[in-house]
Scaffold this active site. Structure first.
Site, short mmCIF file in Angstrom:
data_model
loop_
_atom_site.label_atom_id
_atom_site.label_comp_id
_atom_site.label_asym_id
_atom_site.label_seq_id
_atom_site.Cartn_x
_atom_site.Cartn_y
_atom_site.Cartn_z
CG ASN A 88 -1.86 -1.15 1.24
OD1 ASN A 88 -2.65 -1.33 0.34
ND2 ASN A 88 -1.77 -1.98 2.26
CD GLN A 93 3.36 2.90 3.51
OE1 GLN A 93 3.44 3.73 2.62
NE2 GLN A 93 4.41 2.35 4.05
CG HIS A 99 3.81 -3.19 5.30
ND1 HIS A 99 3.80 -1.81 5.43
CD2 HIS A 99 2.51 -3.56 5.24
CE1 HIS A 99 2.54 -1.38 5.46
NE2 HIS A 99 1.75 -2.43 5.34
CG HIS A 101 -0.35 -6.85 3.57
ND1 HIS A 101 -0.61 -6.94 4.92
CD2 HIS A 101 -0.18 -5.52 3.30
CE1 HIS A 101 -0.61 -5.72 5.44
NE2 HIS A 101 -0.34 -4.85 4.48
#
Length: 111
Positions: A88, A93, A99, A101
């Site tokens: 994101n 985000q 990060h 997912h």
């Protein structure tokens, strides 16, 4: 949520996590509050705000990160038949730490 949950909670050890994979510079673990039946988060151990703030000096780390994402995705796909890999940016985000997912299944209903 804090500005950087991953540094402040996960990497500091204040929030325990169930590790999936770990390298010297990357951690993959089961999400602490999953949005999918299978929900793995992959983070660099170095603070990087987002995909858009990566510097050229981060290229080796990015390769290690993407290799870990690939391994987590292969594991989830093998066990569950399919997965999505999501990151994101901007207002999407929540935690300002790069990060990814790795998820599988129908999103869980959140009340």
């Amino acid at each position: 949520m804090t500005e950087d949950f991953y540094c402040e909670e996960v990497l500091s050890g204040r929030t325990p996590v169930r590790k999936v994979l770990e390298t010297p510079n990357v951690l993959a673990y089961h999400h602490t509050r999953p949005f999918y039946p299978v929900h793995v988060v992959v983070i660099p151990k170095k603070h990087i705000s987002s995909l858009l703030t990566l510097e050229e000096e981060d290229n080796e780390l990015l390769l290690e990160l993407m290799n870990t994402v690939k391994k987590a995705a292969a594991q989830v796909t093998e066990e569950h038949g399919a997965c999505r890999v999501i990151t994101n940016l901007g207002r999407y985000q929540d935690s300002k730490h790069l990060h990814f997912h790795v998820v599988s299944g129908v999103p869980l209903v959140k009340d």
